[in-house]
Write an enzyme that holds these catalytic residues in place. Structure first.
Site, PDB file in Angstrom:
ATOM      1  N   HIS A   6       0.869  -1.194   0.000  1.00 23.52           N
ATOM      2  CA  HIS A   6       0.000   0.000   0.000  1.00 23.52           C
ATOM      3  C   HIS A   6       0.905   1.245   0.000  1.00 23.52           C
ATOM      4  CE1 HIS A   6      -3.499   2.333   0.315  1.00 23.52           C
ATOM      5  NE2 HIS A   6      -3.942   2.026   1.515  1.00 23.52           N
TER       6      HIS A   6
ATOM      7  N   CYS B 257      -3.496   3.350   9.488  1.00 20.48           N
ATOM      8  CA  CYS B 257      -3.937   3.836   8.173  1.00 20.48           C
ATOM      9  C   CYS B 257      -5.446   4.022   8.094  1.00 20.48           C
ATOM     10  CB  CYS B 257      -3.451   2.889   7.085  1.00 20.48           C
ATOM     11  SG  CYS B 257      -4.183   1.238   7.184  1.00 20.48           S
TER      12      CYS B 257
ATOM     13  N   ARG C 184      -3.218  11.867   2.917  1.00 17.67           N
ATOM     14  CA  ARG C 184      -3.486  11.082   1.699  1.00 17.67           C
ATOM     15  C   ARG C 184      -3.786  12.027   0.532  1.00 17.67           C
ATOM     16  NH1 ARG C 184      -5.126   5.791   1.973  1.00 17.67           N
ATOM     17  NH2 ARG C 184      -4.548   5.846  -0.220  1.00 17.67           N
TER      18      ARG C 184
HETATM   19  N1   CP Z   1      -6.297   3.680   4.410  1.00 12.82           N
HETATM   20  C1   CP Z   1      -7.028   3.404   3.328  1.00 12.82           C
HETATM   21  O1   CP Z   1      -6.529   3.047   2.257  1.00 12.82           O
HETATM   22  O2   CP Z   1      -8.370   3.570   3.506  1.00 12.82           O
HETATM   23  P1   CP Z   1      -9.528   3.163   2.508  1.00 12.82           P
HETATM   24  O3   CP Z   1      -9.622   1.665   2.502  1.00 12.82           O
HETATM   25  O4   CP Z   1     -10.752   3.812   3.088  1.00 12.82           O
HETATM   26  O5   CP Z   1      -9.207   3.685   1.129  1.00 12.82           O
HETATM   27  N1  NVA Z   2      -4.379  -3.858   5.606  1.00 10.50           N
HETATM   28  C1  NVA Z   2      -5.666  -3.267   5.311  1.00 10.50           C
HETATM   29  C2  NVA Z   2      -5.509  -1.838   4.914  1.00 10.50           C
HETATM   30  C3  NVA Z   2      -6.783  -1.126   4.609  1.00 10.50           C
HETATM   31  C4  NVA Z   2      -6.579   0.265   4.131  1.00 10.50           C
HETATM   32  C5  NVA Z   2      -6.344  -4.062   4.209  1.00 10.50           C
HETATM   33  O1  NVA Z   2      -5.655  -4.479   3.263  1.00 10.50           O
HETATM   34  O2  NVA Z   2      -7.545  -4.308   4.304  1.00 10.50           O
END
Ligand code: CP
Ligand code: NVA
Length: 312
Positions: free
Chosen positions: A138, A268, A296
């Site tokens: 990510h 996050c 973000r």
């Molecule tokens: N942290 C993040 O990516 O959040 P969302 O899943 O809401 O996009």
């Molecule tokens: N690790 C989490 C992050 C969400 C933003 C997922 O992949 O669901």
């Protein structure tokens, strides 16, 4: 032959200086529009006439809204697609989708159910592709997180960071960030949920100061930033066993006491309050969770500019 598109797929595709420039540009744009209404565009409109497609194979709040608002503030246009409502949902290949979308839009962001979909999209698109989260990484999130940490505490190279819990996609991008930008990272994860060995091996080759432990207490001791994430990510199916394994890794007041005084807390989001983190830590004076969410928006802008306006 046409030049390859300037994708933003993973932090490890960049060097530290390039990542530093992206963060510096986000900081500048953020400062320049401090206090402005969100609907007011940045005066230079650098992406006027550009169209961005957002494809979601998984749900999203922050990634979707921050990319949409970022693109509009930069003067561009955006369209958001749920993969299931496209022909991808009926089996059209990602490769053909990449070729088709490249004829309509100037860049594509994908939130992928599987990292291989991102790789396939990037291989066949003739426009830049941005990783909006995969099963493995990510990177946009961690760029916003590094920006947040540096705003509060100075250069990443001076930070002692603890990651507690699942060695997941966000942890993987943190490993890459620390390997490229410096700092110390201690990951406290159950053995069964340790970060991907290939990513750790890559970081070790880069002489990253990264240490793995199964003890959340060892990970956190003396850290000036403590980070965690959901126990069950969107692509995970083994929720019950993860809950059992991860219960001892909850970030709560007792664990935070082992960190350096005034240590920051980061997540996050979305968080599962009362699971990976308690309310008092989430809402405590050193929690940076909503600053991360805000950043973000600012970091998406400089990622978009990196992809679409090289040298600007
Ligand atoms: N942290 C993040 O990516 O959040 P969302 O899943 O809401 O996009
Ligand atoms: N690790 C989490 C992050 C969400 C933003 C997922 O992949 O669901």
């Amino acid at each position: 032959m046409a030049a390859s598109p300037r994708h933003f797929l993973d932090l490890r595709d960049f060097d530290g200086a390039a990542l530093g420039r992206i963060i510096a540009s986000a900081r500048q744009r953020k400062q320049a529009r401090s206090g402005w209404p969100k609907g007011k565009p940045d005066p230079d409109l650098p992406l006027k006439g550009h169209m961005l497609a957002l494809i979601f194979q998984r749900p999203s709040t922050r990634t979707r809204v921050s990319f949409e608002v970022a693109m509009r503030q930069l003067g561009g246009e955006v369209l958001a697609l749920s993969a299931n409502e496209t022909q991808i949902g009926r089996g059209e290949t990602i490769a053909d989708t990449a070729r088709v979308l490249s004829r309509y839009v100037d860049a594509i962001m994908l939130r992928a159910s599987d990292h291989t979909h991102l790789a396939e999209l990037a291989e066949h698109a003739t426009v830049p592709v941005i990783n909006g989260l995969t099963s493995l990484t990510h990177p946009c999130q961690v760029m916003a997180d590094v920006m947040t940490l540096e705003e509060e505490r100075g250069p990443l190279a001076q930070q002692k960071i603890a990651w507690v819990g699942d060695g997941n996609n966000v942890a993987a991008s943190w490993i890459q960030a620390v390997a490229l930008l410096g700092g110390e990272l201690r990951l406290g994860c159950p053995e069964q949920l340790a970060p991907e060995p290939r990513n750790l091996a890559w970081a070790a080759k880069n002489n990253a100061a990264i240490r793995l432990t199964t003890s959340p207490q060892d990970a956190v001791r003396g850290a000036n930033c403590v980070i965690t994430d959901a126990w069950v990510s969107m692509h995970d199916e083994d929720a019950a066993s993860r809950h059992n394994l991860l219960k001892p890794y909850q970030v709560n007041a007792a664990l935070m006491k082992l960190a350096a005084p005034g240590a920051m807390f980061m997540h996050c989001l979305p968080a599962h309050r009362g699971e990976e983190v308690t309310d008092d830590v989430m809402d405590g004076p050193h929690s940076a969770i909503f600053d991360e969410a805000e950043n973000r928006l600012h970091i998406q802008k400089s990622i978009l500019l990196h992809c679409l306006k090289p040298g600007a």
